[in-house]
Design an enzyme around this catalytic site. Structure first.
Site, short mmCIF file in Angstrom:
data_model
loop_
_atom_site.label_atom_id
_atom_site.label_comp_id
_atom_site.label_asym_id
_atom_site.label_seq_id
_atom_site.Cartn_x
_atom_site.Cartn_y
_atom_site.Cartn_z
N CYS A 179 0.83 -1.21 0.00
CA CYS A 179 0.00 0.00 0.00
C CYS A 179 0.87 1.26 0.00
O CYS A 179 1.83 1.36 0.76
CB CYS A 179 -0.91 0.00 1.23
SG CYS A 179 -2.03 1.41 1.26
N CYS A 211 0.67 4.80 6.89
CA CYS A 211 0.07 4.63 8.21
C CYS A 211 1.06 3.87 9.11
O CYS A 211 1.43 2.73 8.82
CB CYS A 211 -1.23 3.84 8.10
SG CYS A 211 -2.31 4.46 6.78
N CYS A 231 0.60 0.16 10.23
CA CYS A 231 0.10 -0.86 9.31
C CYS A 231 1.16 -1.76 8.69
O CYS A 231 2.06 -1.29 8.00
CB CYS A 231 -0.73 -0.21 8.21
SG CYS A 231 -1.57 -1.46 7.21
N CYS A 289 -16.36 -8.96 5.88
CA CYS A 289 -15.73 -7.70 5.51
C CYS A 289 -14.49 -7.94 4.66
O CYS A 289 -13.57 -8.65 5.07
CB CYS A 289 -15.35 -6.93 6.79
SG CYS A 289 -14.54 -5.37 6.43
N CYS A 291 -19.48 -6.07 3.89
CA CYS A 291 -18.79 -4.84 4.27
C CYS A 291 -17.51 -4.78 3.46
O CYS A 291 -16.90 -5.81 3.17
CB CYS A 291 -18.47 -4.88 5.77
SG CYS A 291 -17.46 -3.50 6.33
N CYS A 308 -19.08 2.17 9.07
CA CYS A 308 -18.31 1.51 10.11
C CYS A 308 -17.05 2.36 10.28
O CYS A 308 -16.23 2.45 9.36
CB CYS A 308 -17.96 0.09 9.67
SG CYS A 308 -16.80 -0.73 10.78
N ARG A 327 -17.47 -2.49 18.29
CA ARG A 327 -16.76 -3.71 17.92
C ARG A 327 -15.40 -3.79 18.60
O ARG A 327 -14.56 -2.91 18.43
CB ARG A 327 -16.57 -3.72 16.40
CG ARG A 327 -16.33 -5.07 15.79
CD ARG A 327 -16.16 -4.94 14.28
NE ARG A 327 -17.28 -4.29 13.60
CZ ARG A 327 -18.40 -4.91 13.24
NH1 ARG A 327 -18.57 -6.18 13.47
NH2 ARG A 327 -19.37 -4.26 12.63
N1 SAM Z 1 -6.60 0.50 3.23
C1 SAM Z 1 -7.88 0.71 3.76
C2 SAM Z 1 -7.91 1.82 4.80
O1 SAM Z 1 -6.88 2.10 5.40
O2 SAM Z 1 -8.98 2.38 5.00
C3 SAM Z 1 -8.52 -0.52 4.34
C4 SAM Z 1 -7.69 -1.52 5.13
S1 SAM Z 1 -6.95 -0.94 6.64
C5 SAM Z 1 -5.87 -2.24 7.05
C6 SAM Z 1 -8.28 -0.97 7.82
C7 SAM Z 1 -8.02 -0.51 9.21
O3 SAM Z 1 -7.28 -1.48 9.94
C8 SAM Z 1 -7.21 0.75 9.41
O4 SAM Z 1 -7.98 1.90 9.24
C9 SAM Z 1 -6.74 0.62 10.85
O5 SAM Z 1 -7.63 1.28 11.72
C10 SAM Z 1 -6.77 -0.89 11.10
N2 SAM Z 1 -5.41 -1.42 11.36
C11 SAM Z 1 -4.43 -1.58 10.46
N3 SAM Z 1 -3.31 -2.07 11.03
C12 SAM Z 1 -3.59 -2.21 12.34
C13 SAM Z 1 -2.82 -2.63 13.47
N4 SAM Z 1 -1.56 -3.00 13.36
N5 SAM Z 1 -3.43 -2.65 14.69
C14 SAM Z 1 -4.73 -2.27 14.81
N6 SAM Z 1 -5.49 -1.85 13.78
C15 SAM Z 1 -4.93 -1.80 12.57
C1 DTB Z 2 -10.96 -2.31 11.76
O1 DTB Z 2 -11.19 -1.27 12.40
N1 DTB Z 2 -10.20 -3.30 12.17
C2 DTB Z 2 -10.08 -4.32 11.15
C3 DTB Z 2 -11.12 -3.86 10.11
N2 DTB Z 2 -11.49 -2.56 10.57
C4 DTB Z 2 -10.80 -3.86 8.68
C5 DTB Z 2 -8.69 -4.49 10.64
C6 DTB Z 2 -7.71 -4.80 11.72
C7 DTB Z 2 -6.39 -5.05 11.08
C8 DTB Z 2 -5.35 -5.48 12.07
C9 DTB Z 2 -4.02 -5.69 11.44
C10 DTB Z 2 -3.98 -6.79 10.44
O2 DTB Z 2 -4.48 -7.92 10.69
O3 DTB Z 2 -3.40 -6.58 9.35
FE1 SF4 Z 3 -2.80 1.19 3.40
FE2 SF4 Z 3 -2.66 0.01 5.75
FE3 SF4 Z 3 -3.00 2.63 5.64
FE4 SF4 Z 3 -5.01 0.96 4.86
S1 SF4 Z 3 -4.18 1.19 6.91
S2 SF4 Z 3 -4.28 2.81 3.81
S3 SF4 Z 3 -3.77 -0.73 4.00
S4 SF4 Z 3 -1.17 1.49 4.92
#
Ligand code: SAM
Ligand code: DTB
Ligand code: SF4
Length: 330
Positions: free
Chosen positions: A58, A62, A65, A102, A134, A194, A266
């Protein structure tokens, strides 16, 4: 019978949120549980299954992530999964009791063309299985949001993550305003929202409450509020963050329940790091949904057996699949 004195409000101030949050723990939990009982079956928890349909690489940065291309985390990348693979996963999720499915994609934003068309196909497929659909695909235009809804997508996940003040410490490649704009597009298209955030990224209590104030002061509360506890992934800038105080997390869940009485709150990422006792307190505080299965998007999650045992130890139960809504109101 508990009487709920909490009206649905959209004019919360930071001071009021802090006053709620800082009450003595028993008073806070009593208020949250009373609010919860006025709107929900306090013994019922809903389950959603997550599937990463496009993983890794990506362009966003973030800091939490594992899927960001800016960090070396060892997450294996793949492009959009084929329909039959996703259908099989959805079927499996339904059979093990999930009511919502989702699909997540590691995109900054949806781009029209082959990939988005493939996603629309996946939405139709999962809806056909009889699950609430979702998606979480990054930023969306209004027209993309409409096409998603037309394909049968019921909810869109798009997190604000933290307060507007702290956002810049975590993400530099997009703004809070970008996020709010997508949320507006989702609403205008008629999907449910959500939207939640992450605790444990080095933010203060005022940032956590700042997020809740943002959510509760939207013209309509999100139908679903995911509260994630940071999953610390090696290679990300937040890998070494301090562990969150479990009681502070419970306080936040309770405050979210009181500020958004009708939302599904959630208990999302981070349950591997939560004790059963902490999760039990979160349910008492008004959390009424979890992610099911052994994997979130890329990181581990307690499996079904563990969750079933926990529900049984608490005298609680998971929602039956017949109650899920697969259509979106026009
Ligand atoms: N790329 C899209 C976005 O960012 O909206 C969708 C996927 S993203 C992985 C969805 C959500 O997962 C993020 O907004 C974040 O709140 C959560 N997330 C990602 N990595 C995480 C982590 N290491 N611990 C907890 N939540 C995480
Ligand atoms: C949200 O708030 N938590 C979920 C869902 N929306 C998409 C994602 C959590 C991702 C946790 C890190 C991972 O498994 O990559
Ligand atoms: Fe990309 Fe992860 Fe950020 Fe979603 S949360 S926009 S997958 S870097």
């Amino acid at each position: 019978m508990a009487i709920d004195k909490t009206p649905i409000r959209h004019d919360w101030t930071a001071e009021q949120a802090l006053a709620l949050y800082s009450q003595p723990f028993p008073d806070l939990l009593y208020q949250a549980q009373s609010t919860h009982r006025a709107h929900f079956d306090q013994l019922e928890v809903q389950r959603s299954t997550l599937l990463s349909v496009k993983t890794g690489g990506c362009p966003e940065d973030c800091a939490y992530c594992p899927q960001s291309a800016h960090y070396k985390t060892g997450v294996e990348r793949h492009s959009v999964l084929p329909k039959d693979v996703v259908r099989a996963k959805a079927q499996q999720a339904k059979e093990s009791g999930s009511t919502r499915f989702c699909m997540g994609a590691a995109w900054r934003e949806v781009k029209d063309g082959k990939d988005f068309d493939a996603i629309l196909d996946l939405v139709r497929e999962v809806k056909g299985v009889g699950l609430e659909v979702c998606c979480t695909l990054g930023m969306l235009t209004e027209s993309q949001a409409e096409r998603l809804r037309e394909a049968g997508c019921y909810a869109y996940n798009h997190n604000l993550d933290t307060s507007p003040e702290y956002y810049g410490e975590i993400i530099s490649t997009r703004t809070y305003q970008d996020r709010l704009k997508t949320l507006e597009n989702v609403r205008n298209a008629g999907m449910t929202v959500c939207c939640g955030g992450i605790v444990g990224m080095g933010e203060g209590v005022k940032d956590r409450l700042g997020l809740l104030v943002q959510l509760a002061n939207q013209p309509q509360h999100p139908e679903s509020v995911p509260l994630n506890m940071l999953v610390k992934v090696e290679g990300t800038p937040l890998a070494k963050e301090q562990q969150v105080d479990p009681l502070e997390f419970v306080r936040l869940v309770a405050t979210a329940r009181i500020m958004m009485p009708q939302a599904m709150v959630r208990l999302s990422a981070g349950r591997m790091q939560m004790s059963d006792e902490m999760q039990a307190l979160c349910f008492v505080a008004g959390a009424n949904s979890v992610f099911a299965g052994e994997k979130l998007l890329t990181t581990p999650n307690p499996g079904e057996d563990h969750d079933n045992k926990l529900m049984s130890r608490l005298g609680m139960h998971f929602r039956e699949s017949k109650e899920c809504s697969t259509s979106v109101a026009a």
